[in-house]
Scaffold this motif. Structure first.
Motif, PDB file in Angstrom:
ATOM      1  N   THR A 101       3.633   0.574   2.781  1.00 19.69           N
ATOM      2  CA  THR A 101       2.975  -0.734   2.705  1.00 19.69           C
ATOM      3  C   THR A 101       3.620  -1.675   1.699  1.00 19.69           C
ATOM      4  O   THR A 101       4.001  -2.809   2.032  1.00 19.69           O
ATOM      5  N   TYR A 102       3.762  -1.257   0.461  1.00 19.94           N
ATOM      6  CA  TYR A 102       4.247  -2.168  -0.573  1.00 19.94           C
ATOM      7  C   TYR A 102       5.761  -2.312  -0.568  1.00 19.94           C
ATOM      8  O   TYR A 102       6.286  -3.361  -0.951  1.00 19.94           O
ATOM      9  N   ARG A 105       6.185  -5.053   1.868  1.00 18.15           N
ATOM     10  CA  ARG A 105       5.874  -6.367   1.294  1.00 18.15           C
ATOM     11  C   ARG A 105       7.015  -6.869   0.417  1.00 18.15           C
ATOM     12  O   ARG A 105       7.488  -8.005   0.553  1.00 18.15           O
ATOM     13  N   THR A 214       0.908   5.500  -2.683  1.00 20.34           N
ATOM     14  CA  THR A 214       0.032   4.399  -2.315  1.00 20.34           C
ATOM     15  C   THR A 214      -1.091   4.828  -1.380  1.00 20.34           C
ATOM     16  O   THR A 214      -0.839   5.417  -0.324  1.00 20.34           O
ATOM     17  N   SER A 224      -6.250   0.412   1.691  1.00 20.41           N
ATOM     18  CA  SER A 224      -6.010  -0.930   1.137  1.00 20.41           C
ATOM     19  C   SER A 224      -7.099  -1.315   0.152  1.00 20.41           C
ATOM     20  O   SER A 224      -6.840  -1.954  -0.887  1.00 20.41           O
ATOM     21  N   ASP A 227      -6.443   0.473  -3.133  1.00 23.27           N
ATOM     22  CA  ASP A 227      -5.348  -0.149  -3.884  1.00 23.27           C
ATOM     23  C   ASP A 227      -5.777  -1.452  -4.555  1.00 23.27           C
ATOM     24  O   ASP A 227      -5.257  -1.819  -5.616  1.00 23.27           O
ATOM     25  N   ARG A 228      -6.715  -2.146  -3.946  1.00 23.94           N
ATOM     26  CA  ARG A 228      -7.224  -3.357  -4.595  1.00 23.94           C
ATOM     27  C   ARG A 228      -8.066  -3.005  -5.815  1.00 23.94           C
ATOM     28  O   ARG A 228      -8.028  -3.690  -6.837  1.00 23.94           O
ATOM     29  N   HIS A 233      -2.439  -3.490  -5.562  1.00 23.30           N
ATOM     30  CA  HIS A 233      -2.191  -4.613  -4.653  1.00 23.30           C
ATOM     31  C   HIS A 233      -1.864  -5.891  -5.434  1.00 23.30           C
ATOM     32  O   HIS A 233      -0.874  -6.574  -5.145  1.00 23.30           O
ATOM     33  N   CYS A 236       1.547  -5.718  -7.109  1.00 19.33           N
ATOM     34  CA  CYS A 236       2.620  -5.944  -6.141  1.00 19.33           C
ATOM     35  C   CYS A 236       2.799  -7.436  -5.873  1.00 19.33           C
ATOM     36  O   CYS A 236       3.918  -7.955  -5.878  1.00 19.33           O
ATOM     37  N   GLU A 237       1.692  -8.136  -5.659  1.00 15.96           N
ATOM     38  CA  GLU A 237       1.766  -9.571  -5.373  1.00 15.96           C
ATOM     39  C   GLU A 237       2.343 -10.350  -6.543  1.00 15.96           C
ATOM     40  O   GLU A 237       3.158 -11.262  -6.374  1.00 15.96           O
TER      41      GLU A 237
END
Length: 497
Positions: A101-102, A105, A214, A224, A227-228, A233, A236-237
């Protein structure tokens, strides 16, 4: 009516027997592994340093071990023999990547080289980076930039020595790597760039995210959300957006200054415009950024952290430091113009570097691979879609391969034709096969030049009150494992400074 019940019962029980028979026929001979907990599998056994935990487990369950991470089935290769099977014998069947996932991204939806699944696009990008950026001729062409940046770094060390100030080598060596990569790969100076004040946080943050186990990858429904809650999350952003701003700045600089030619961004922009082809593919801006991602994070981390680990082991082993410095000063003598080619005469220093890469491989657990078809390794079945982890750290600490594996002994490489370029499966700090790091030459050129300068121009001592035994060897964990406690040393001016 009772007859139908009897028929239904017969059909039901017959179906069960047939199903059991088919299960026995199709049952896989999977590698052994530790017991699993419901839902999470073996995730609880990974700890803060998964490569160490896996090595310990492999001592009980074998060189090829099965693990379960949530919904993901995985195997871990931990010896030169099983690693050779994965990276060479079955390289084609094992060289793809699972969806992460990450990583997706950060790599602009797998538009890069490191995390992209094996495909025609991946082959074209690999060819591009090897031919256009990492050839010996290209590496040599950037020699003047490396010399200039190392000279500035040496001037800073000289100033610190005159003031008797201690130097945070973790920080300063990472900055040196970042300065070189910004000029070589992006055509701009680190000073004044979008990463000037945050490069250390951004690069190490990205590596931490990419090296994380993850939840979104292992628990499709609730991962997800987990991870938040953990903050992965948002982390990563944060780092993705900082890196993206730097790429935008570098690309804008190229678009506004037409005199910048023949670097990787110029080539990629020409591909975006269709002036140069990438096989059957038309590049978009996200393709360009994805490819630049690997240039940025691999280039900065490899050389900076390698030199830090070398200096750590040297200061912790005074005998080795004295011997390495004596060799460097005998070969260089009173020559002020130090060249990268001088490393060819420094046999002991090359052994020191190999031993450092053995004890502290920067990527102790290679990026996961995925079996593209059913294969058999070491007599065990590896089903299609299984994640394959290659534990380089375990290979390098294997007591059946290395005598006293935890001891720092450069002399172990004397009279041995063992190198780190992917052909010797007992020493694989950069991997091997199709997925081997293509930038070894670029990164190691800076490592060699920096170390020769540090050992030739300066003596080194620990801060007052600190003893050799106090030098910490613990690593932080991420995709890359840097030294956790910064190495702080006091440089001393010499007659050659």
């Amino acid at each position: 009516m009772s007859l139908w019940y009897i028929i239904a019962a017969i059909v039901f029980f017959a179906s069960i027997l047939i199903a059991k028979k088919n299960t026995r026929k199709t049952k896989k001979n999977l590698p052994p592994g530790p017991p699993r907990l419901p839902i999470i599998g073996n995730l609880h056994q990974l700890g803060s340093h998964p490569h160490r935990s896996m090595f310990k487990l492999s001592g009980k369950y074998g060189s090829l071990m099965s693990l379960k991470f949530g919904n993901v089935s995985a195997v871990v290769a931990s010896t030169p023999e099983t690693v050779k099977d994965v990276l060479k014998t079955f390289d084609l069947e094992c060289c793809s990547r699972p969806y992460m996932t990450y990583a997706a991204r950060i790599s602009y939806n797998l538009k890069d080289l490191a995390f992209c699944p094996y495909s025609n696009y991946w082959r074209e990008v690999r060819k591009l980076t090897v031919i256009e950026l990492y050839t010996a001729k290209r590496v040599q062409s950037f020699g003047d930039i490396r010399k200039e940046e190392v000279a500035c770094f040496a001037d800073f060390i000289k100033q610190s020595a005159s003031l008797k100030n201690k130097v945070n080598l973790n920080q300063k060596l990472l900055k040196l790597s970042a300065s070189v990569i910004c000029r070589v790969g992006f055509g701009i100076s680190l000073k004044g760039s979008k990463l000037e004040n945050t490069y250390e946080e951004v690069i190490e943050g990205i590596m931490e995210v990419l090296g994380s186990f993850t939840a979104a990858d292992y628990f499709p429904v609730i991962g997800s959300f987990i991870d938040r809650i953990t903050g992965l999350h948002s982390k990563c952003e944060k780092f993705f957006k900082a890196m993206d701003r730097f790429f935008d700045q570098s690309i804008k600089h190229h678009l506004e200054d037409e005199t910048i030619k023949d670097d990787i961004i110029d080539l990629l922009l020409n591909m975006e415009r269709g002036e140069v082809g990438l096989g059957e593919f038309q590049l978009t801006r996200n393709h360009t950024k994805g490819i630049l991602l690997n240039v940025l994070i691999a280039g900065i981390d490899t050389s900076g952290h390698t030199v830090t680990w070398v200096m750590t082991h040297l200061i912790k082993n005074p005998r080795v430091l004295k011997k390495a410095q004596a060799e460097v000063r005998e070969v260089i003598k009173n020559k002020d113009d130090i060249k990268e080619e001088d490393i060819q005469q420094l046999e002991y220093l090359k052994m020191v570097i190999k031993e450092t890469l053995r004890i502290n491989p920067l990527v102790p657990l290679l990026v996961p691979r995925e079996a593209s078809k059913d294969i058999k390794i070491a007599g065990y079945d590896i089903p299609k879609k299984t994640w394959i982890h290659v534990n380089i750290w375990a290979v390098h600490r294997n007591p059946n391969v290395w005598k006293d594996p935890d001891a720092f002994i450069p002399e172990r490489f004397m009279d041995k034709e063992i190198d780190y370029k992917g052909l010797n499966f007992e020493l694989l700090p950069f991997g091997s096969g199709r997925r081997m790091c293509p930038g070894i030459g670029m990164g190691m050129a800076l490592v060699h030049l920096t170390l020769i300068n540090l050992l030739y121009r300066f003596d080194w001592k620990l801060p007052d009150g600190m003893k050799v035994e106090d030098v910490d060897l613990e690593e932080s964990y991420g995709l890359v494992c840097p030294k956790k406690v910064p190495l702080q040393l006091i440089p001393v001016l010499t007659q050659w400074t």
